[in-house]
Design a protein around this motif. Structure first.
Motif, mmCIF file in Angstrom:
data_model
loop_
_atom_site.group_PDB
_atom_site.id
_atom_site.type_symbol
_atom_site.label_atom_id
_atom_site.label_comp_id
_atom_site.label_asym_id
_atom_site.label_seq_id
_atom_site.Cartn_x
_atom_site.Cartn_y
_atom_site.Cartn_z
ATOM 1 N N VAL A 110 -1.691 -2.459 0.062
ATOM 2 C CA VAL A 110 -1.005 -3.494 0.846
ATOM 3 C C VAL A 110 0.102 -4.089 -0.011
ATOM 4 N N ASP A 111 1.325 -3.985 0.465
ATOM 5 C CA ASP A 111 2.447 -4.501 -0.335
ATOM 6 C C ASP A 111 3.556 -4.998 0.587
ATOM 7 N N ILE A 112 4.282 -5.962 0.084
ATOM 8 C CA ILE A 112 5.363 -6.563 0.887
ATOM 9 C C ILE A 112 6.624 -5.700 0.845
ATOM 10 N N SER A 113 6.740 -4.876 -0.215
ATOM 11 C CA SER A 113 7.931 -4.024 -0.339
ATOM 12 C C SER A 113 7.676 -2.658 0.300
ATOM 13 N N ASP A 114 8.269 -2.487 1.476
ATOM 14 C CA ASP A 114 8.085 -1.310 2.313
ATOM 15 C C ASP A 114 8.370 0.007 1.577
ATOM 16 N N GLU A 115 9.533 0.027 0.919
ATOM 17 C CA GLU A 115 10.026 1.255 0.317
ATOM 18 C C GLU A 115 9.088 1.733 -0.792
ATOM 19 N N HIS A 116 8.773 0.801 -1.700
ATOM 20 C CA HIS A 116 7.919 1.100 -2.843
ATOM 21 C C HIS A 116 6.529 1.541 -2.361
ATOM 22 N N LEU A 117 6.022 0.837 -1.346
ATOM 23 C CA LEU A 117 4.693 1.105 -0.799
ATOM 24 C C LEU A 117 4.590 2.538 -0.271
ATOM 25 N N HIS A 118 5.549 2.928 0.563
ATOM 26 C CA HIS A 118 5.474 4.255 1.183
ATOM 27 C C HIS A 118 5.710 5.372 0.176
ATOM 28 N N GLU A 119 6.537 5.086 -0.807
ATOM 29 C CA GLU A 119 6.799 6.083 -1.850
ATOM 30 C C GLU A 119 5.500 6.358 -2.639
ATOM 31 N N THR A 120 4.818 5.286 -3.072
ATOM 32 C CA THR A 120 3.585 5.503 -3.857
ATOM 33 C C THR A 120 2.483 6.075 -2.975
ATOM 34 N N ALA A 121 2.449 5.676 -1.698
ATOM 35 C CA ALA A 121 1.425 6.209 -0.783
ATOM 36 C C ALA A 121 1.584 7.722 -0.649
#
Ligand code: AVI
Length: 322
Positions: A110-121
């Motif tokens: 769960v993260d507020i930064s969309d870009e970073h979140l989807h990249e690591t996911a």
């Protein structure tokens, strides 16, 4: 990234909120600025550098604990869990934990930064093809709902590493723990990293590093106000200060005016006296018992904790309910 109307509107809303918070903080007495605004691109990079500093023992100790005990933690959390991490899951600690979990149902960063979140996911999904990775873009200090996984989970547990809880005032920290209790419900749990109380020198050195990275990290807040909100802070005229308040068990971090001066922001003028601080962050250090008592108020019971060899840092497992 392409700037669509939705992205533009979101950015404008974020800017207005930042301006509102900055003005409210500078009008207050004593002056303050919220630490959540440390983390723009430059701030996040500086924080990554802090985590690698010799003086900043927190990351090193927590990593050593995870490396050594992740399997026991996995057993403690139990089979079939939906593991919800507060943060994007980009750290090595996450991987230790995922490796230690017996048959997890899903992993939810769960993260507020969309870009970073989807990249690591995406990266995690590639490396852990047997675990369903379900990223959620949200602010974990507000209510959000858990996604539905394909494999039914037996319970949910939050993983909150880094002692980030320490940056919340005790009342806010309790609120956040209450949210976790509500989110996971009965049978759920929490695995959390907490920085422990220790000698003043070790703590203060961690927030006053020789290379001045923490000072740059702190000053970046003013740089950001200048860039994004058109402020006119003279960065040379503010100094980083971090002092441990042993009575309250917290490092008190501020930016101190090097002289009497005036700063303009959002059509207002703010006067600073010589040596006047702007408070920017608290970093609470706990005892295991103190943390357990705070968590108990939020409906969590300490089940087990692991510490590093020096007893500097702890990772604690708490269960929801008595
Ligand atoms: C993110 N948080 C746990 C850090 C801390 O240690 O309180 C933030 C930080 N501030 C200065 N150095 C590190």
């Amino acid at each position: 990234m392409k700037s669509t109307p939705v992205i533009k509107r979101r950015a404008e809303r974020a800017r207005r909120e930042f301006l509102h918070d900055a003005l409210a903080g500078l009008r207050a007495s004593p002056k303050r600025l919220p630490c959540k605004y440390f983390y723009d691109k430059r701030g996040s990079k500086l924080f990554d550098q802090i985590c690698q500093l010799d003086e900043y023992y927190l990351t090193r100790c927590e990593l050593a604990i995870m490396e050594r005990h992740a399997e026991e933690m996995g057993q403690q959390i139990g089979r079939g869990v939906m593991l919800v991490e507060y943060g994007s899951g980009s750290s090595v600690k996450t991987r230790y934990l995922l490796d230690g979990l017996p048959d997890p149902a899903a992993y939810v960063p769960v993260d507020i930064s969309d870009e970073h979140l989807h990249e690591t996911a995406r990266e995690l999904q590639r490396d852990y093809p047997r675990i369903e990775i379900l990223p959620v873009c949200a602010d974990f200090t507000t209510d959000f709902t858990l996604p539905v996984s394909n494999v039914e989970s037996t319970h949910a547990a939050v993983y909150f590493p880094g002692s980030t809880i320490g940056n919340f005032l005790p009342s806010r920290a309790t609120e956040l723990l209450e949210r976790i209790t509500r989110l996971c419900g009965t049978g759920g749990g929490l695995l959390i990293g907490i920085d422990l109380q220790k000698d003043v020198r070790t703590i203060e050195a961690a927030y006053n590093d020789r290379r001045g990275v923490t000072a740059q990290f702190n000053l970046n807040l003013l740089r950001r106000i200048n860039r994004e909100l058109d402020g006119n802070f003279d960065l040379e005229q503010f100094a980083h200060r971090a002092i441990y308040n042993a009575r309250l068990g917290r490092v008190e971090i501020s930016l101190v005016s090097r002289r009497a001066q005036v700063v303009a922001l959002g059509g207002e003028v703010f006067e600073f006296g010589n040596d006047e601080p702007i408070h920017t962050e608290h970093s609470h250090k706990y005892t295991i018992d103190g943390f357990a008592a705070m968590a108990a108020e939020a409906g969590l019971t300490l089940r087990r904790e692991w510490t590093d060899k020096d007893g500097y840092f702890a990772v604690a497992h708490l269960a929801i309910g008595p």
